[in-house]
Design an enzyme around this catalytic site. Structure first.
Site, PDB file in Angstrom:
ATOM      1  N   THR A 161       3.171 -10.409  -3.248  1.00 13.21           N
ATOM      2  CA  THR A 161       3.484 -10.693  -1.884  1.00 13.21           C
ATOM      3  C   THR A 161       3.223 -12.339  -1.570  1.00 13.21           C
ATOM      4  OG1 THR A 161       2.390  -8.448  -0.905  1.00 13.21           O
ATOM      5  CG2 THR A 161       2.232 -10.442   0.403  1.00 13.21           C
ATOM      6  N   GLY A 200      -5.717  -9.785  -4.476  1.00 10.97           N
ATOM      7  CA  GLY A 200      -7.168  -9.760  -4.597  1.00 10.97           C
ATOM      8  C   GLY A 200      -7.708 -10.413  -6.170  1.00 10.97           C
ATOM      9  N   GLU A 445       1.029  -3.124  -0.054  1.00 14.82           N
ATOM     10  CA  GLU A 445       1.757  -1.966  -0.859  1.00 14.82           C
ATOM     11  C   GLU A 445       2.872  -1.266   0.029  1.00 14.82           C
ATOM     12  OE1 GLU A 445       1.610  -2.770  -4.047  1.00 14.82           O
ATOM     13  OE2 GLU A 445      -0.268  -3.919  -3.546  1.00 14.82           O
TER      14      GLU A 445
END
Length: 504
Positions: A161, A200, A445
């Site tokens: 992303t 993350g 996602e």
């Protein structure tokens, strides 16, 4: 302790007796509710969790975790963001070390992560970095990277992303340009919006990342491919030259996970850093595409993660509805007449309708998750022998089910919180934190709204057509109308989802 004289105690005891006549202990209420079950709850527990052996093993692991400092949940709701990050990392490393020292199975490790329930900086190392190498790396790449992953010599994340691109993967702006002279890729973030955003573990923890970047050879764009990139030094953990990396700051929830950003400035990496199980770049710059049946191999990690999200949705909703239903069973509100016990909140129709419907949803989502993950495991076996025909259906179903399950679960947690009245607003109920840490699933996602369109597009392209077939590249990928319309113009068809025309 205050000493109470006999006269005061006798005076108050009369008032107390009036209250106790209509009072029922919450413990008695919960016992009475459980005694009304028309099925064996323990057998149901075995059925939902894979059998008696797994439940007994789970109980053993609970006792083992109670003996650790990092397994203690007592102060979790009172932590600062920094404390939450540190303690979540301690828990992650604690589980990892316990598995290694006691030679515990991978299944034991997964169970302990579920029990500790403290997302931290290793989430994407376990959930996406390692699976990416397993699914897309060559045997040689796996032999090199996996031992380093398993002993935590390196910690990875998954950087797809970008600040300006999420679900539209083909639009990623990060580039990987092949230099034939040096047999290296040059990774570059050419715009502000090409900055990787949200991975993350990237903010503080990760040393490496699987970076999705557009592959360019001699000016030709071959689309997104996966590259293993080192972002921090293994000596002092500082960013490497050509790397800008850091934490994106406070979020709505999920405070233990250090989501980060990454920008690369003409960063050179070895040719072998590209994951080449299916598509390859030879030393002379020749591009070898994946088999036609597996042209979307680079998306296999996303499909796995979506399947995993569906699988976990049922247990999260079950946790929320268990908290709320137990509370509604022991909380009483309004007596039918003076002197009688107040009515259990669960007996009010609006409450029972809300909670019992969500109990049913939790079962449905649980079994849906089991089915989708079973399909993924079958695809994984088929892939080992070069069979990819099941990928389109798995992609479509995992996309649609991911959207459906996360909507049901996120909305369900909030409904459960509301049925608990004011107590649902307290973090000590567990519901606010559960919602904060889960609600991002409707976005990451694959944004749910887009995934619903993707599910429809897959069905449209695979369904039989009444007339002679039109080549997919000449039709709108959303409604199959011919390319006599202009790209990006509104569609006037009767499809239930309004859209703009999109042509390959």
């Amino acid at each position: 302790m205050q000493r109470v004289d006999g006269r005061t105690r006798e005076l108050v005891d009369k008032s107390t007796q009036q209250i106790l006549k209509a009072s029922i202990s919450p413990k008695d209420d919960i016992v009475a509710e459980r005694s009304r079950a028309t099925f064996d709850a323990l057998q149901m527990c075995y059925a939902l969790n894979g059998g008696k052996d797994k439940i007994e093993r789970r109980a053993q692991l609970v006792e083992a975790l109670k003996q650790t400092s990092w397994g203690n949940k007592d102060g979790r709701h009172f932590m600062t963001r920094e404390e939450e990050y540190v303690e979540a990392l301690r828990a992650s490393f604690g589980i990892w070390e316990k598995m290694k020292q006691e030679k515990l199975s991978l299944e034991d490790g997964i169970t302990m992560r579920s029990l500790v329930d403290f997302p931290g900086g290793l989430e994407l190392h376990i959930g996406m970095f390692i699976p990416s190498i397993l699914s897309q790396g060559t045997p040689e790449q796996q032999q090199h990277w996996l031992p380093l992953c398993y002993d935590l010599s390196i910690i990875g994340t998954y950087a797809q992303t970008e600040l300006g691109h999420g679900t539209f993967v083909r639009g990623l702006e990060t580039t990987a340009t092949y230099d034939k002279a040096t047999q290296e890729f040059v990774l570059h973030s050419p715009t502000l919006t090409s900055t990787k955003w949200w991975p993350g573990g990237l903010g503080k923890t990760a040393t490496h990342a699987v970076v999705m970047a557009r592959l360019f050879i001699d000016g030709k764009d071959y689309g997104p491919h996966a590259f293993v990139v080192q972002v921090r030094s293994l000596q002092d953990h500082l960013p490497l030259p050509g790397i800008r990396v850091g934490d994106i700051g406070p979020k709505f929830g999920y405070g233990g996970v250090d989501n980060g950003y990454l920008a690369m400035d003409h960063l050179r990496i070895a040719r072998e850093s590209m994951l080449m199980r299916y598509s390859k770049v030879l030393p002379d710059g020749t591009y070898v595409p994946p088999p036609p049946s597996n042209s979307k191999a680079a998306y296999a990690t996303m499909v796995y993660v979506r399947a995993d999200i569906v699988k976990n949705a049922g247990s999260v909703l079950a946790k929320a509805v268990t908290i709320a239903t137990r509370y509604a069973a022991v909380r009483r509100q309004t007596a039918p007449s003076p002197g009688q016990p107040e009515t259990q909140v669960l007996d009010y129709q609006n409450t029972s309708h809300t909670l019992l419907s969500l109990v049913a949803d939790a079962y449905a989502v649980h079994f849906m998750g089991e089915t989708i993950m079973g399909m993924y495991k079958q695809f994984d076996k088929d892939r080992e022998r070069g069979e990819f025909s099941g990928l389109p259906e798995l992609h479509a179903l995992s996309s649609g089910c991911k959207a459906l399950c996360t909507w049901i679960t996120a909305d369900g947690i909030e409904s459960c919180r509301r049925t608990c009245g004011g107590h649902g607003y307290s973090k000590l109920s567990g519901l606010p934190t559960l919602f904060q840490n889960y609600v991002q699933n409707v976005t990451w996602e694959g944004d749910n709204n887009v995934l619903c369109l993707q599910r429809r597009a897959m069905g449209s392209l695979s369904s039989p057509r009444p007339s002679s077939p039109i080549h997919p590249s000449k039709t709108c990928v959303l409604c199959s109308l011919p390319k006599s319309h202009l790209n990006g113009t509104p569609c006037a068809c009767t499809a239930p989802i309004p859209h703009m025309h999109m042509f390959e």
